[in-house]
Design an enzyme around this catalytic site. Structure first.
Site, PDB file in Angstrom:
ATOM      1  N   TYR A  86       3.905  33.537  33.128  1.00  0.00           N
ATOM      2  CA  TYR A  86       4.373  32.033  32.830  1.00  0.00           C
ATOM      3  C   TYR A  86       4.546  31.268  34.049  1.00  0.00           C
ATOM      4  O   TYR A  86       3.964  30.208  34.137  1.00  0.00           O
ATOM      5  CB  TYR A  86       5.677  32.200  32.274  1.00  0.00           C
ATOM      6  CG  TYR A  86       6.482  30.741  31.637  1.00  0.00           C
ATOM      7  CD1 TYR A  86       6.121  30.172  30.689  1.00  0.00           C
ATOM      8  CD2 TYR A  86       7.512  30.514  32.599  1.00  0.00           C
ATOM      9  CE1 TYR A  86       6.282  29.069  30.324  1.00  0.00           C
ATOM     10  CE2 TYR A  86       7.876  29.302  32.331  1.00  0.00           C
ATOM     11  CZ  TYR A  86       7.510  28.509  30.917  1.00  0.00           C
ATOM     12  OH  TYR A  86       8.029  27.196  30.645  1.00  0.00           O
TER      13      TYR A  86
ATOM     14  N   SER B 242       7.329  23.295  34.618  1.00  0.00           N
ATOM     15  CA  SER B 242       8.704  23.886  34.479  1.00  0.00           C
ATOM     16  C   SER B 242       9.079  24.120  35.951  1.00  0.00           C
ATOM     17  O   SER B 242       8.083  23.941  36.900  1.00  0.00           O
ATOM     18  CB  SER B 242       8.393  25.339  34.057  1.00  0.00           C
ATOM     19  OG  SER B 242       9.487  26.134  34.356  1.00  0.00           O
TER      20      SER B 242
HETATM   21  N1  LIG Z   1      12.587  25.816  26.770  1.00  0.00           N
HETATM   22  C1  LIG Z   1      12.844  25.829  28.094  1.00  0.00           C
HETATM   23  O1  LIG Z   1      13.831  26.335  28.718  1.00  0.00           O
HETATM   24  C2  LIG Z   1      11.822  25.292  29.007  1.00  0.00           C
HETATM   25  C3  LIG Z   1      11.727  25.086  30.231  1.00  0.00           C
HETATM   26  C4  LIG Z   1      10.894  24.436  30.967  1.00  0.00           C
HETATM   27  C5  LIG Z   1       9.697  24.099  30.538  1.00  0.00           C
HETATM   28  N2  LIG Z   1       9.360  24.340  29.212  1.00  0.00           N
HETATM   29  C6  LIG Z   1       8.379  24.166  28.475  1.00  0.00           C
HETATM   30  O2  LIG Z   1       8.361  23.016  27.567  1.00  0.00           O
HETATM   31  C7  LIG Z   1       7.323  23.237  26.588  1.00  0.00           C
HETATM   32  C8  LIG Z   1       7.930  23.207  25.280  1.00  0.00           C
HETATM   33  O3  LIG Z   1       8.704  24.390  25.200  1.00  0.00           O
HETATM   34  P1  LIG Z   1       9.784  24.567  24.009  1.00  0.00           P
HETATM   35  O4  LIG Z   1      10.829  24.984  24.849  1.00  0.00           O
HETATM   36  O5  LIG Z   1       9.843  23.398  23.427  1.00  0.00           O
HETATM   37  O6  LIG Z   1       9.579  25.783  23.103  1.00  0.00           O
HETATM   38  P2  LIG Z   1       9.026  26.096  21.569  1.00  0.00           P
HETATM   39  O7  LIG Z   1      10.219  25.259  20.819  1.00  0.00           O
HETATM   40  O8  LIG Z   1       8.592  27.452  21.573  1.00  0.00           O
HETATM   41  O9  LIG Z   1       7.656  25.191  21.547  1.00  0.00           O
HETATM   42  C9  LIG Z   1       6.379  25.507  21.772  1.00  0.00           C
HETATM   43  C10 LIG Z   1       5.462  24.815  21.309  1.00  0.00           C
HETATM   44  O10 LIG Z   1       4.022  25.158  21.448  1.00  0.00           O
HETATM   45  C11 LIG Z   1       3.382  25.364  20.459  1.00  0.00           C
HETATM   46  N3  LIG Z   1       2.528  26.482  20.689  1.00  0.00           N
HETATM   47  C12 LIG Z   1       2.472  27.702  21.089  1.00  0.00           C
HETATM   48  N4  LIG Z   1       1.191  28.357  21.027  1.00  0.00           N
HETATM   49  C13 LIG Z   1       0.332  27.363  20.860  1.00  0.00           C
HETATM   50  C14 LIG Z   1      -0.791  27.672  20.641  1.00  0.00           C
HETATM   51  N5  LIG Z   1      -1.539  28.555  20.884  1.00  0.00           N
HETATM   52  N6  LIG Z   1      -1.666  26.306  20.381  1.00  0.00           N
HETATM   53  C15 LIG Z   1      -1.015  25.167  20.143  1.00  0.00           C
HETATM   54  N7  LIG Z   1       0.447  24.979  20.247  1.00  0.00           N
HETATM   55  C16 LIG Z   1       0.992  26.104  20.550  1.00  0.00           C
HETATM   56  C17 LIG Z   1       4.368  25.750  19.360  1.00  0.00           C
HETATM   57  O11 LIG Z   1       3.828  25.587  17.864  1.00  0.00           O
HETATM   58  P3  LIG Z   1       3.084  26.375  17.108  1.00  0.00           P
HETATM   59  O12 LIG Z   1       3.471  27.945  17.332  1.00  0.00           O
HETATM   60  O13 LIG Z   1       3.291  25.875  15.738  1.00  0.00           O
HETATM   61  O14 LIG Z   1       1.809  26.315  17.368  1.00  0.00           O
HETATM   62  C18 LIG Z   1       5.574  24.909  19.464  1.00  0.00           C
HETATM   63  O15 LIG Z   1       5.426  23.597  18.996  1.00  0.00           O
HETATM   64  C19 LIG Z   1       6.636  24.373  27.055  1.00  0.00           C
HETATM   65  O16 LIG Z   1       5.202  24.067  27.731  1.00  0.00           O
HETATM   66  C20 LIG Z   1       7.685  25.011  27.883  1.00  0.00           C
HETATM   67  O17 LIG Z   1       6.820  25.816  28.896  1.00  0.00           O
HETATM   68  C21 LIG Z   1      10.659  24.617  28.194  1.00  0.00           C
END
Ligand SMILES: NC(=O)c1ccc[n+]([C@@H]2O[C@H](COP(=O)([O-])OP(=O)(O)OC[C@H]3O[C@@H](n4cnc5c(N)ncnc54)[C@H](OP(=O)(O)O)[C@@H]3O)[C@@H](O)[C@H]2O)c1
Length: 330
Positions: A210, A197
């Site tokens: 985070y 991020s």
């Molecule tokens: N959205 C943003 O603005 C943003 C910005 C920068 C970086 N990111 C990064 O992008 C990545 C994906 O995030 P997203 O935005 O797509 O959010 P998201 O839709 O909430 O996806 C998060 C994923 O991680 C899984 N997860 C959560 N806890 C877990 C655990 N204990 N073990 C295994 N899987 C787990 C969730 O699946 P389950 O709950 O089914 O396990 C879900 O598939 C993350 O690393 C986040 O930090 C996001």
């Protein structure tokens, strides 16, 4: 006409050094990255008939990445905790293949993987070995996508250590362990994608756990890429906001999901655009991808060249944050 052109040249000529210096630095950095040995020298990554393992693929970016890889002919192994969503995703991938005529001979497969339950190298080995058996040849994971993640909201003072640890467990230790156990199964022309991020470069208020976890994961993979396999492509993504509902799933100081999305998050990049940009960078053998608006990129420069100004600006921004400390300055 020529008079006007000459006038413009005479007018702007004294300013050329201001443009030449940044352009020169940019050109030099591009030239160096091309000259220096490493992943950039490898031929572009052809994803057809490659095995791609994605963590956190049940929603958001991981899910969108599964479509990007599957579209390009890869065998995808999607993992997370929500098996119903993963099963639905695999069905949708197959349906999209049929609808759009994607050339892919591989069935998408899904498995349960909770990054907080893995324990250590010994206890996690069997589960990770089982994932390898799903690969096209039963042993090679060409691309590992460390994507799973979670966030939190709350001040440093109010956030309990339990939540600090929980975030580190998912966003840092989980990926470290999965990567360690798969490293020997990733070939030299394969790759690791790390979804970090922008907060892995600049920490912001009320997101301490985070930001810390994303700094940590960036550091781990920077160390890894400088160790004994310098030609292995490791692509770290420093993303700004992506509109995935990520903020609504962040934990508050009581450990409950927020349930409502931040305004900033809803104004973020579309998840399809983010996924396609990441896969294009991967194919081009990039090692760093910054996906953020210009103003947020400036913050990275300020962190090094004028840190106190940045901290002051972040403090001002934080004063409007609804997750401010309950224990204010006295
Ligand atoms: N959205 C943003 O603005 C943003 C910005 C920068 C970086 N990111 C990064 O992008 C990545 C994906 O995030 P997203 O935005 O797509 O959010 P998201 O839709 O909430 O996806 C998060 C994923 O991680 C899984 N997860 C959560 N806890 C877990 C655990 N204990 N073990 C295994 N899987 C787990 C969730 O699946 P389950 O709950 O089914 O396990 C879900 O598939 C993350 O690393 C986040 O930090 C996001």
């Amino acid at each position: 006409m020529s008079h006007v052109v000459h006038h413009h040249i005479r007018h702007y000529l004294p300013y050329w050094p201001y443009a030449a210096i940044p352009l020169g630095v940019y050109g030099l950095s591009k030239l160096l990255s091309w000259l220096i040995p490493g992943p950039k020298r490898q031929s572009s990554l052809n994803l057809k008939d490659k095995t791609v393992l994605i963590t956190g693929a049940s929603t958001g970016l991981g899910r969108a990445l599964a479509f990007e890889f599957y579209k390009r002919g890869a065998k995808v192994i999607v993992t997370a905790r929500s098996l119903d969503k993963l099963s639905q995703l695999c069905a949708e991938l197959e349906a999209a293949k049929a609808e759009f005529g994607w050339a892919n001979n591989h069935e998408p497969v899904y498995r349960y993987l909770d990054l907080t339950e893995l324990g250590d190298e010994v206890s996690a080995k069997q589960q990770i070995d089982d994932l390898k058996t799903l690969a096209i040849d039963g042993k090679t994971i060409d691309v590992l996508v460390n994507n799973a993640g979670m966030s939190m909201r709350g001040s440093c003072a109010d956030t309990p250590l339990k939540i600090q640890r929980q975030v580190m467990e998912v966003n840092y230790f989980g990926h470290v362990l999965v990567t360690k156990l798969l490293l020997d199964s990733i070939p030299d022309n394969g790759a690791i994608v790390v979804v970090g991020s922008l907060q892995g470069k600049v920490a912001i208020p009320y997101r301490s756990a985070y930001s810390a976890s994303k700094h940590a994961i960036q550091a781990f993979f920077d160390s890894l890429r400088a160790e004994d396999r310098p030609n292995l492509q490791i692509l770290t993504i420093s993303a700004g906001y992506i509109n995935t509902g990520f903020g609504s799933r962040a934990l508050n100081t009581e450990g409950r999901q927020m349930g409502v999305e931040d305004e900033n998050q809803t104004k973020g990049l579309s998840v399809e655009y983010a996924a396609s940009t990441i896969v294009k960078a991967l194919i081009c053998r990039e090692t760093e991808l910054l996906m953020a608006p210009f103003m947020l990129r400036i913050a990275i420069g300020l962190r090094y060249f004028c840190p106190n100004f940045l901290f002051w600006m972040l403090h001002k921004r934080g004063q409007n944050d609804p997750h401010q400390s309950s224990k204010k300055d006295h």
